[in-house]
Enzyme design. Structure first.
Site, short mmCIF file in Angstrom:
data_model
loop_
_atom_site.label_atom_id
_atom_site.label_comp_id
_atom_site.label_asym_id
_atom_site.label_seq_id
_atom_site.Cartn_x
_atom_site.Cartn_y
_atom_site.Cartn_z
N TYR A 1 11.97 16.74 -7.67
CA TYR A 1 10.78 16.13 -7.07
C TYR A 1 9.92 15.20 -8.04
CZ TYR A 1 6.92 15.53 -3.37
OH TYR A 1 5.95 14.85 -2.61
N SER B 1 3.40 10.36 -5.43
CA SER B 1 2.92 11.71 -5.42
C SER B 1 1.99 11.87 -6.57
CB SER B 1 3.88 12.73 -4.97
OG SER B 1 3.32 14.04 -5.37
P1 NAD Z 1 7.59 15.39 6.94
O1 NAD Z 1 8.59 16.72 6.41
O2 NAD Z 1 6.53 15.67 7.55
O3 NAD Z 1 8.26 14.03 6.99
C1 NAD Z 1 9.38 13.60 6.60
C2 NAD Z 1 10.18 12.83 7.33
O4 NAD Z 1 11.26 12.21 6.58
C3 NAD Z 1 10.77 13.75 8.59
O5 NAD Z 1 10.70 12.97 9.74
C4 NAD Z 1 12.52 13.56 8.24
O6 NAD Z 1 13.37 13.91 9.33
C5 NAD Z 1 12.55 12.36 7.32
N1 NAD Z 1 13.63 12.21 6.45
C6 NAD Z 1 14.10 13.30 5.83
N2 NAD Z 1 15.11 12.93 5.00
C7 NAD Z 1 15.29 11.52 5.50
C8 NAD Z 1 16.53 10.65 5.33
N3 NAD Z 1 17.50 11.02 4.53
N4 NAD Z 1 16.62 9.81 5.93
C9 NAD Z 1 15.66 9.34 6.86
N5 NAD Z 1 14.46 10.20 6.96
C10 NAD Z 1 14.41 11.21 6.39
O7 NAD Z 1 6.80 15.16 5.12
P2 NAD Z 1 5.82 14.20 4.59
O8 NAD Z 1 4.88 15.37 4.11
O9 NAD Z 1 5.22 13.51 5.77
O10 NAD Z 1 6.23 13.58 3.68
C11 NAD Z 1 6.55 12.10 3.55
C12 NAD Z 1 6.60 11.60 2.22
O11 NAD Z 1 5.21 11.80 1.55
C13 NAD Z 1 7.73 12.10 1.17
O12 NAD Z 1 8.30 11.06 0.41
C14 NAD Z 1 6.75 13.15 0.38
O13 NAD Z 1 7.39 13.45 -0.98
C15 NAD Z 1 5.60 12.49 0.22
N6 NAD Z 1 4.45 13.23 -0.18
C16 NAD Z 1 4.05 14.27 0.71
C17 NAD Z 1 3.02 15.12 0.23
C18 NAD Z 1 2.27 16.12 1.05
O14 NAD Z 1 1.63 16.91 0.37
N7 NAD Z 1 2.92 16.60 2.43
C19 NAD Z 1 2.27 14.75 -0.75
C20 NAD Z 1 2.57 13.69 -1.51
C21 NAD Z 1 3.92 12.86 -1.11
#
Ligand code: NAD
Length: 260
Positions: A155, A142
């Site tokens: 985080y 991130s």
């Molecule tokens: P999201 O909530 O849309 O999806 C996350 C997915 O992870 C879900 O399907 C959930 O069921 C699954 N999950 C959660 N805990 C789990 C576990 N213990 N084992 C297996 N699966 C699990 O979130 P997103 O925004 O798509 O985030 C995905 C990644 O991207 C994360 O690592 C997040 O930190 C990172 N990220 C997101 C953003 C943002 O702005 N959305 C920015 C930078 C990084």
């Protein structure tokens, strides 16, 4: 860039960024395992991808913090398709709170999903990749792998930690053909971010509109969210890149919020 005949595992692929990566990989010719805690959503995601490109996606129920489930999930993918070429360790959650109010259980849960998850999934695929002569591992970092924000102690700590783990695996895997890189997105409008908007508005005492415009996008060059498709293109680039020229690196995709 294509991933013809490559076998990919994407964790957290039932939603958001992981789902977009799985779709992009399938369109690039890969077979994709949708590894997620949410079995029903993983099945729906796999069905959706298979409706467009039959036979290229399977759901794998996996809690990335469970050693047994990670080992069993990776073994199921190898049993189905015979190999693993790409791992995207993407599963993640967000919990916001000031440090003095951050529950220890929440701290441990955050570090477990982001850091233990990356470690356990990497450890499970590495022997297969080494035996095959190579592979690509991608961690979902991130901008918070590089910058800090209030309320996000666990985080920010976990996302910084992923850079270290990626660099170690890059060094250990270099002569065995395994490349490891980190994607560092800015804010992407997914369920993870949608949940934070009211929480941050309450914690910071500002409106939800101000959370979006000032806190999330205030430091971008154009006030725009990064999209799941943007992140998926970077994930394709790291997966398909063919030499060790690109390993141990991290790439920020954030509309200029963070520059280096
Ligand atoms: P999201 O909530 O849309 O999806 C996350 C997915 O992870 C879900 O399907 C959930 O069921 C699954 N999950 C959660 N805990 C789990 C576990 N213990 N084992 C297996 N699966 C699990 O979130 P997103 O925004 O798509 O985030 C995905 C990644 O991207 C994360 O690592 C997040 O930190 C990172 N990220 C997101 C953003 C943002 O702005 N959305 C920015 C930078 C990084």
């Amino acid at each position: 860039m294509n991933l013809e005949n490559k076998v990919c595992i994407v964790t957290g692929a039932a939603s958001g960024i992981g789902l977009a990566i799985a779709r992009r990989y399938a369109r690039a010719g890969a077979r994709v395992a949708i590894a997620d805690l949410n079995a029903g959503a993983a099945q729906v995601a796999a069905d959706g991808i298979n409706a467009d490109i039959p036979g290229c996606a399977i759901p794998v129920t996996m809690d990335v913090t469970s050693e047994e489930q990670v080992e069993a999930g990776v073994a199921a993918v190898v049993a189905a398709w015979g190999r693993v070429d790409v791992l995207v360790s993407n599963a993640g959650i967000q919990i916001v709170n000031p440090v003095e109010a951050f529950a220890y259980a929440d701290w441990k849960k955050m570090l477990a999903i982001h850091l233990d998850g990356a470690f356990l999934t990497s450890r499970a695929v590495l022997p297969r990749m080494y035996a095959q002569g190579g592979g690509a591992i991608i961690f979902m970092g991130s901008v918070h792998s590089k910058e800090a924000s209030p309320l996000k102690s666990a985080y920010v700590t976990a996302k910084h930690g992923l850079l270290g783990l990626a660099r170690v695996i890059a060094k250990e895997g270099g002569r065995k053909g395994v490349r490891t890189n980190v994607i560092c997105p800015g804010f992407v409008r997914t369920p993870l971010v949608d949940r934070q908007i009211p929480e941050q508005a309450k914690e910071l005492g500002i409106s939800e509109d101000d959370v979006v415009k000032k806190v999330m996008l205030g430091q971008t060059v154009d006030g725009e969210f990064t999209t799941v498709e943007d992140v998926a293109e970077v994930a394709l680039f790291f997966a398909a890149f063919e030499s060790n020229a690109l390993t141990g690196q991290s790439l920020i995709a954030s509309h200029g919020w963070s520059m280096e």
